[in-house]
Design a protein around this motif. Sequence first.
Motif, PDB file in Angstrom:
ATOM      1  N   UNK A 261       0.700  -1.376   0.085  1.00 48.40           N
ATOM      2  CA  UNK A 261      -0.075   0.023  -0.095  1.00 48.40           C
ATOM      3  C   UNK A 261       0.783   1.180  -0.099  1.00 48.40           C
ATOM      4  N   UNK A 262       2.010   1.292   0.638  1.00 47.26           N
ATOM      5  CA  UNK A 262       2.901   2.426   0.668  1.00 47.26           C
ATOM      6  C   UNK A 262       3.475   2.629  -0.778  1.00 47.26           C
ATOM      7  N   UNK A 263       3.843   1.618  -1.373  1.00 50.16           N
ATOM      8  CA  UNK A 263       4.440   1.896  -2.763  1.00 50.16           C
ATOM      9  C   UNK A 263       3.250   2.481  -3.623  1.00 50.16           C
ATOM     10  N   UNK A 264       1.996   2.102  -3.615  1.00 48.76           N
ATOM     11  CA  UNK A 264       0.816   2.338  -4.305  1.00 48.76           C
ATOM     12  C   UNK A 264       0.267   3.717  -3.956  1.00 48.76           C
ATOM     13  N   UNK A 265       0.369   4.159  -2.705  1.00 46.03           N
ATOM     14  CA  UNK A 265       0.078   5.538  -2.269  1.00 46.03           C
ATOM     15  C   UNK A 265       0.960   6.534  -2.966  1.00 46.03           C
TER      16      UNK A 265
ATOM     17  N   UNK B 180       2.183   6.713  -5.559  1.00 47.22           N
ATOM     18  CA  UNK B 180       1.901   7.094  -6.983  1.00 47.22           C
ATOM     19  C   UNK B 180       1.002   8.144  -7.185  1.00 47.22           C
ATOM     20  N   UNK B 181       0.064   8.533  -5.822  1.00 48.04           N
ATOM     21  CA  UNK B 181      -0.938   9.468  -5.749  1.00 48.04           C
ATOM     22  C   UNK B 181      -0.340  10.818  -5.469  1.00 48.04           C
ATOM     23  N   UNK B 182      -0.320  11.836  -6.142  1.00 49.94           N
ATOM     24  CA  UNK B 182       0.478  13.034  -5.833  1.00 49.94           C
ATOM     25  C   UNK B 182      -0.309  13.629  -4.581  1.00 49.94           C
ATOM     26  N   UNK B 183      -1.685  13.451  -4.391  1.00 45.84           N
ATOM     27  CA  UNK B 183      -2.232  14.264  -3.307  1.00 45.84           C
ATOM     28  C   UNK B 183      -1.951  13.510  -2.134  1.00 45.84           C
ATOM     29  N   UNK B 184      -1.251  12.477  -1.968  1.00 47.23           N
ATOM     30  CA  UNK B 184      -1.062  11.776  -0.707  1.00 47.23           C
ATOM     31  C   UNK B 184       0.190  11.984  -0.249  1.00 47.23           C
ATOM     32  N   UNK B 185       0.317  12.054   1.305  1.00 49.62           N
ATOM     33  CA  UNK B 185       1.568  12.385   1.784  1.00 49.62           C
ATOM     34  C   UNK B 185       1.473  11.074   2.905  1.00 49.62           C
TER      35      UNK B 185
ATOM     36  N   UNK C 192     -10.443   5.388   8.001  1.00 54.35           N
ATOM     37  CA  UNK C 192      -9.766   4.009   8.055  1.00 54.35           C
ATOM     38  C   UNK C 192      -9.809   3.427   6.804  1.00 54.35           C
ATOM     39  N   UNK C 193      -8.626   2.828   6.537  1.00 56.03           N
ATOM     40  CA  UNK C 193      -8.575   1.829   5.644  1.00 56.03           C
ATOM     41  C   UNK C 193      -8.349   0.565   6.409  1.00 56.03           C
TER      42      UNK C 193
ATOM     43  N   UNK D 243      -6.123   1.007  -7.771  1.00 54.24           N
ATOM     44  CA  UNK D 243      -7.308   1.836  -7.763  1.00 54.24           C
ATOM     45  C   UNK D 243      -8.054   1.883  -6.458  1.00 54.24           C
ATOM     46  N   UNK D 244      -8.090   0.904  -5.770  1.00 55.33           N
ATOM     47  CA  UNK D 244      -8.805   0.977  -4.345  1.00 55.33           C
ATOM     48  C   UNK D 244      -7.865   2.130  -3.562  1.00 55.33           C
ATOM     49  N   UNK D 245      -6.862   2.163  -3.290  1.00 52.67           N
ATOM     50  CA  UNK D 245      -6.167   3.322  -2.791  1.00 52.67           C
ATOM     51  C   UNK D 245      -6.473   4.690  -3.135  1.00 52.67           C
ATOM     52  N   UNK D 246      -6.365   4.499  -4.600  1.00 48.34           N
ATOM     53  CA  UNK D 246      -6.712   5.832  -5.275  1.00 48.34           C
ATOM     54  C   UNK D 246      -8.279   6.483  -4.761  1.00 48.34           C
ATOM     55  N   UNK D 247      -9.126   5.425  -5.232  1.00 49.66           N
ATOM     56  CA  UNK D 247     -10.733   5.767  -4.695  1.00 49.66           C
ATOM     57  C   UNK D 247     -10.760   6.274  -3.119  1.00 49.66           C
ATOM     58  N   UNK D 248     -10.015   5.353  -2.383  1.00 48.59           N
ATOM     59  CA  UNK D 248     -10.033   5.676  -0.934  1.00 48.59           C
ATOM     60  C   UNK D 248      -9.722   7.130  -0.388  1.00 48.59           C
ATOM     61  N   UNK D 249      -8.451   7.605  -1.317  1.00 48.29           N
ATOM     62  CA  UNK D 249      -7.778   8.677  -1.048  1.00 48.29           C
ATOM     63  C   UNK D 249      -8.698  10.091  -1.589  1.00 48.29           C
TER      64      UNK D 249
END
Length: 343
Positions: free
Chosen positions: A18-22, A24-29, A92-93, A288-294
Amino acid sequence: MNRVTVGIIGAGRIGKLHVDHLLLIPQIKIKAVSDIEVSHLQEWAESRGIPVLTTNYQDLLADSEIDAVFICSPTTTHAQIIKEAALAKKNIFCEKPVSFSVEETMDALEAVEENGVQLQVGFNRRFDRNFKRVHDLVQHGEIGQPHILKITSRDPEPPSLEYVRTSGGLFMDMMIHDFDMARYLLNSEVVEVSAHGTNLLDPAIGEAGDIDTAIVTLKFANGALGVIDNSRQAVYGYDQRVEVFGTKGTAMADNCRSTTVEVSTREGVSKDKPLYFFLERYTQAYIEEVTQFAKTISEGHEVSCTGRDGLQAERIAKAAKESLLKGCPVKLDHSNQEITLNS
């Protein structure tokens, strides 16, 4: 999308994924990661720009900058952490299952509701583009009234015995994905479960209290019937297929392969084997699931795979285990969330 700061609780294989996938999302820190042992994580965290490592997950809950936490720790810890995170007003995820106990899960969901936070359960297969396409076709009426659902889910090789002993069993660990997929594809609750299971691969799995081969039949509130087959070992790869048959036709999703090339010669017809491992097969679904969560947290919408979805999948898994042990169908009573044996 507004910036979302997250913390990761549990840095095993799925937490690191999940860290590696998150990333990839610019808006995630990603601000912090907690694990029971962090000395071996220093280089990994530095390479990913994660500033905080801690052995105490409560440090993440106390951090006012963190908007959401990913619970990737062992299942036995999920419910308690969910309750604490909800009290701390963190979104929470949580990886599946929420817990091994329906009662514990319901307590956790109550805390989520009372504190007005979001909880998404990690049923990543909902975000697979092939399965989603089948779902959309069914929901739009393209195949008419659904009559039969078929799901095949077979692992390429059995897990370790150490994992088997703590997994919660095949129904709660493996087939729970398929129970969720069944509800997702048909948009109907399961009202009766009948399970058959055995050990055909390794007697040690049976000695550890589990099965390695199973078939479960389902009855749905909308009248449809379903059948799920699971095996812990498919020698040809990770076998993942679904089909929904209805009054106007059928929608099927086949296995993913490294190429779509099919070779036909005098000797025969051949094509690539299915992708071998779940990390290969569902990479895009995980992203996609973490992108949608964010996006959900950032924009203030409700998550698409809720705590109730997690609860219902657990209830089906529990009913399947009950059916296996009792040798008879088990009904699910959705009026009071209780499971009762079929007379």
